[in-house]
Design a protein around this motif. Sequence first.
Motif, PDB file in Angstrom:
ATOM      1  N   ALA A  57      50.738  -2.875  23.595  1.00  0.00           N
ATOM      2  CA  ALA A  57      49.874  -1.884  24.242  1.00  0.00           C
ATOM      3  C   ALA A  57      48.661  -1.554  23.383  1.00  0.00           C
ATOM      4  O   ALA A  57      47.586  -1.225  23.918  1.00  0.00           O
ATOM      5  CB  ALA A  57      50.672  -0.617  24.546  1.00  0.00           C
ATOM      6  N   ASP A  58      48.823  -1.608  22.060  1.00  0.00           N
ATOM      7  CA  ASP A  58      47.691  -1.363  21.172  1.00  0.00           C
ATOM      8  C   ASP A  58      46.866  -2.629  20.972  1.00  0.00           C
ATOM      9  O   ASP A  58      45.627  -2.570  20.873  1.00  0.00           O
ATOM     10  CB  ASP A  58      48.180  -0.845  19.818  1.00  0.00           C
ATOM     11  N   TYR A  59      47.530  -3.768  20.918  1.00  0.00           N
ATOM     12  CA  TYR A  59      46.796  -5.022  20.692  1.00  0.00           C
ATOM     13  C   TYR A  59      45.766  -5.263  21.795  1.00  0.00           C
ATOM     14  O   TYR A  59      44.628  -5.687  21.520  1.00  0.00           O
ATOM     15  CB  TYR A  59      47.769  -6.196  20.599  1.00  0.00           C
ATOM     16  N   ILE A  60      46.147  -4.985  23.036  1.00  0.00           N
ATOM     17  CA  ILE A  60      45.219  -5.268  24.146  1.00  0.00           C
ATOM     18  C   ILE A  60      44.059  -4.283  24.197  1.00  0.00           C
ATOM     19  O   ILE A  60      43.127  -4.459  24.984  1.00  0.00           O
ATOM     20  CB  ILE A  60      45.956  -5.299  25.494  1.00  0.00           C
ATOM     21  N   LYS A  61      44.104  -3.249  23.367  1.00  0.00           N
ATOM     22  CA  LYS A  61      42.944  -2.364  23.269  1.00  0.00           C
ATOM     23  C   LYS A  61      41.793  -3.027  22.529  1.00  0.00           C
ATOM     24  O   LYS A  61      40.638  -2.594  22.646  1.00  0.00           O
ATOM     25  CB  LYS A  61      43.331  -1.063  22.559  1.00  0.00           C
ATOM     26  N   ILE A  62      42.094  -4.057  21.754  1.00  0.00           N
ATOM     27  CA  ILE A  62      41.053  -4.782  21.017  1.00  0.00           C
ATOM     28  C   ILE A  62      40.440  -5.812  21.965  1.00  0.00           C
ATOM     29  O   ILE A  62      41.053  -6.836  22.271  1.00  0.00           O
ATOM     30  CB  ILE A  62      41.626  -5.472  19.771  1.00  0.00           C
ATOM     31  N   GLN A  63      39.262  -5.515  22.441  1.00  0.00           N
ATOM     32  CA  GLN A  63      38.611  -6.359  23.434  1.00  0.00           C
ATOM     33  C   GLN A  63      37.261  -6.857  22.917  1.00  0.00           C
ATOM     34  O   GLN A  63      36.595  -6.190  22.118  1.00  0.00           O
ATOM     35  CB  GLN A  63      38.394  -5.567  24.732  1.00  0.00           C
ATOM     36  N   PRO A  64      36.851  -8.053  23.348  1.00  0.00           N
ATOM     37  CA  PRO A  64      35.526  -8.538  22.952  1.00  0.00           C
ATOM     38  C   PRO A  64      34.428  -7.682  23.575  1.00  0.00           C
ATOM     39  O   PRO A  64      34.555  -7.246  24.729  1.00  0.00           O
ATOM     40  CB  PRO A  64      35.506  -9.969  23.491  1.00  0.00           C
ATOM     41  N   ARG A  65      33.396  -7.417  22.817  1.00  0.00           N
ATOM     42  CA  ARG A  65      32.269  -6.661  23.338  1.00  0.00           C
ATOM     43  C   ARG A  65      31.424  -7.564  24.220  1.00  0.00           C
ATOM     44  O   ARG A  65      30.954  -8.620  23.795  1.00  0.00           O
ATOM     45  CB  ARG A  65      31.438  -6.104  22.190  1.00  0.00           C
ATOM     46  N   VAL A  66      31.224  -7.147  25.459  1.00  0.00           N
ATOM     47  CA  VAL A  66      30.483  -7.961  26.421  1.00  0.00           C
ATOM     48  C   VAL A  66      29.057  -8.206  25.947  1.00  0.00           C
ATOM     49  O   VAL A  66      28.474  -9.271  26.192  1.00  0.00           O
ATOM     50  CB  VAL A  66      30.499  -7.284  27.809  1.00  0.00           C
ATOM     51  N   ASP A  67      28.498  -7.203  25.233  1.00  0.00           N
ATOM     52  CA  ASP A  67      27.113  -7.341  24.783  1.00  0.00           C
ATOM     53  C   ASP A  67      26.976  -8.183  23.520  1.00  0.00           C
ATOM     54  O   ASP A  67      25.865  -8.389  23.024  1.00  0.00           O
ATOM     55  CB  ASP A  67      26.493  -5.961  24.543  1.00  0.00           C
ATOM     56  N   ASN A  68      28.099  -8.672  23.000  1.00  0.00           N
ATOM     57  CA  ASN A  68      28.041  -9.464  21.775  1.00  0.00           C
ATOM     58  C   ASN A  68      28.847 -10.755  21.901  1.00  0.00           C
ATOM     59  O   ASN A  68      29.395 -11.255  20.926  1.00  0.00           O
ATOM     60  CB  ASN A  68      28.540  -8.641  20.585  1.00  0.00           C
ATOM     61  N   MET A  69      28.918 -11.290  23.114  1.00  0.00           N
ATOM     62  CA  MET A  69      29.626 -12.538  23.315  1.00  0.00           C
ATOM     63  C   MET A  69      28.742 -13.723  22.958  1.00  0.00           C
ATOM     64  O   MET A  69      27.514 -13.645  23.023  1.00  0.00           O
ATOM     65  CB  MET A  69      30.105 -12.663  24.765  1.00  0.00           C
ATOM     66  N   GLU A  70      29.391 -14.814  22.616  1.00  0.00           N
ATOM     67  CA  GLU A  70      28.669 -16.027  22.269  1.00  0.00           C
ATOM     68  C   GLU A  70      27.952 -16.574  23.499  1.00  0.00           C
ATOM     69  O   GLU A  70      28.465 -16.521  24.613  1.00  0.00           O
ATOM     70  CB  GLU A  70      29.650 -17.057  21.709  1.00  0.00           C
ATOM     71  N   TRP A  71      26.740 -17.086  23.278  1.00  0.00           N
ATOM     72  CA  TRP A  71      25.879 -17.737  24.272  1.00  0.00           C
ATOM     73  C   TRP A  71      25.212 -16.762  25.234  1.00  0.00           C
ATOM     74  O   TRP A  71      24.628 -17.177  26.232  1.00  0.00           O
ATOM     75  CB  TRP A  71      26.647 -18.796  25.075  1.00  0.00           C
ATOM     76  N   LYS A  72      25.226 -15.476  24.945  1.00  0.00           N
ATOM     77  CA  LYS A  72      24.629 -14.507  25.869  1.00  0.00           C
ATOM     78  C   LYS A  72      23.111 -14.700  25.998  1.00  0.00           C
ATOM     79  O   LYS A  72      22.524 -14.267  26.990  1.00  0.00           O
ATOM     80  CB  LYS A  72      24.938 -13.076  25.431  1.00  0.00           C
ATOM     81  N   ASP A  73      22.494 -15.339  25.011  1.00  0.00           N
ATOM     82  CA  ASP A  73      21.049 -15.550  25.052  1.00  0.00           C
ATOM     83  C   ASP A  73      20.684 -17.023  25.218  1.00  0.00           C
ATOM     84  O   ASP A  73      19.544 -17.417  24.935  1.00  0.00           O
ATOM     85  CB  ASP A  73      20.408 -15.008  23.766  1.00  0.00           C
ATOM     86  N   GLN A  74      21.631 -17.843  25.657  1.00  0.00           N
ATOM     87  CA  GLN A  74      21.390 -19.283  25.720  1.00  0.00           C
ATOM     88  C   GLN A  74      21.036 -19.782  27.121  1.00  0.00           C
ATOM     89  O   GLN A  74      20.852 -20.991  27.318  1.00  0.00           O
ATOM     90  CB  GLN A  74      22.618 -20.038  25.207  1.00  0.00           C
ATOM     91  N   GLY A  75      20.994 -18.893  28.108  1.00  0.00           N
ATOM     92  CA  GLY A  75      20.630 -19.311  29.454  1.00  0.00           C
ATOM     93  C   GLY A  75      21.722 -20.033  30.205  1.00  0.00           C
ATOM     94  O   GLY A  75      21.492 -20.576  31.290  1.00  0.00           O
ATOM     95  N   THR A  76      22.946 -20.066  29.664  1.00  0.00           N
ATOM     96  CA  THR A  76      24.069 -20.723  30.327  1.00  0.00           C
ATOM     97  C   THR A  76      24.930 -19.693  31.048  1.00  0.00           C
ATOM     98  O   THR A  76      25.031 -18.546  30.581  1.00  0.00           O
ATOM     99  CB  THR A  76      24.932 -21.486  29.305  1.00  0.00           C
TER     100      THR A  76
END
Length: 519
Positions: A57-76
């Motif tokens: 229940a605590d582990y799933i609280k650790i989520q990737p930040r949508v604004d800091n995901m890989e390839w967010k600025d790559q146009g894909t």
Amino acid sequence: MKFALPAFAIAAALLGAGQASAFSLDDVTSRAKVLADKPYAAPVSNLPPAFAQMQFADYIKIQPRVDNMEWKDQGTPFRLGFYHQGMHFSTPVRINEIVGNAVNEMKYEPARFDFGDLKLDRAATSRLGYAGFRVLYPINRADKLDEIMSVLGASYFRVIGKGQIYGLSSRGLAINTGLPVAEEFPAFREFWIERPNPQDKHLVFYALLDSKNATGAYRFDLYPGEDAILKVQARVFMRGPVTKLGIAPLTSMFLFGPNQQRDANNFRPALHDSNGLSIHTGDGEWLWRPLNNPRDVAISTFQVNNPRGFGLLQRGRDFSGYEDLKDRYDLRPSAWIEPQGDWGKGKVELVEIPTPDETNDNIVSFWTPDQLPPKGQPIKADYTMHWTMDERGVFSKDLAWVKQTLRTAGEIMQANLIRHLDGSLGFVIDFEGPVLTSLPANAPVRAVYSVSDNAEVIENVLQPNPVTKGYRVTLRIRVKDPKKVVEMREALMTGDKVLSETWSYQIPPNTAGGKPPVQ
């Protein structure tokens, strides 16, 4: 971050500086071959207590930040998110990015994660790493990213297509599954992921697998769509002897269904991620084995040389078959394995493990070769995986299939028209499909069956089913020794022509009464 395989540190550094040619499966295969000749070095946990003792229940609280995901600025349209270490995900995996001819490690950054309300020593996270990764893509709506693949834990991964939710899983390799010896869980230790170009509609990545008795090199090509397609190329080297090696393993959950009486206190008519194993044999026969939740571990073996396909399927897409708004078992995909090329002599095996609840994956299926190659020579297994809710789409267009299997206590009708249970066991098998619908009304359809020596057939009745425009078979048997297994087969024919797949069912020992495992 320390890597569990230091022998490759120099090679990794060289790769990071750029290669003379594009990275390929051959590069990973070379590493796997060299690794297989070295003693196994078990990875060591680097987790501080706060992460090692973390509950789910605590582990799933650790989520990737949508604004800091890989390839967010790559146009894909693809995005790459990561899983944080924690719980039993105790050792980091190295994740590299391939851009052109350059290969560089994707360094762990705590800033990529939202830790929610967890009270953690943030300084400790700087010494941790990634446990795996997830792939996002706008599969359902053009303006919304959806997670379509998860790679986390040992060599496990899950994939979904449009409108699907996660259900069963796959693995890179299975070793000694279902045997009285300890099962070995090979793990992906390192990944190489190609950065997709803006116009790319599929994603390519590679994985290095390592375990006590095997290593492996893998290439994955992921194609999002209505069905998700995953093309796999595997090269497996044996490091040591194993009793059983499972290629293209699938892992699922079956608690109960209409073919196995459920807990009377549960309102759901069925609770499972998959309800049967389908096999298309090398000689063209189609088999359907409904799943069980047995009292003891049950292993079913099907000699299948050069299999054309096999998979764990979720047949039945009506919500009324599950009545579960929370977990939506009606939206969980089937996984169909389509081998590429000849796999040789071997078997499809099904392992069914007793479970008291739905939190345990208790079903495993895989293909196992009859003979392993000598040390230094790889097992080559290429296959295409279909993650689909269109089970008819991967099935023969010329055969009827089993729509459902119903299990009941055997009964006879008394002279006063009251039903009487006579101690026998009954199975109702509904076959349906266009091949049956198109038959003339007087077609001489036969229900052909076989039952193993541990049961006596009382009746085998075939009748048209006007509701489905198919046929219903009622097979009633009396089990001789409940402590022994019973195997049954049933198929429809007209003359010498096979009309249906073969229903192949097993009554495991100590389950002839039809009761579920002890809760």
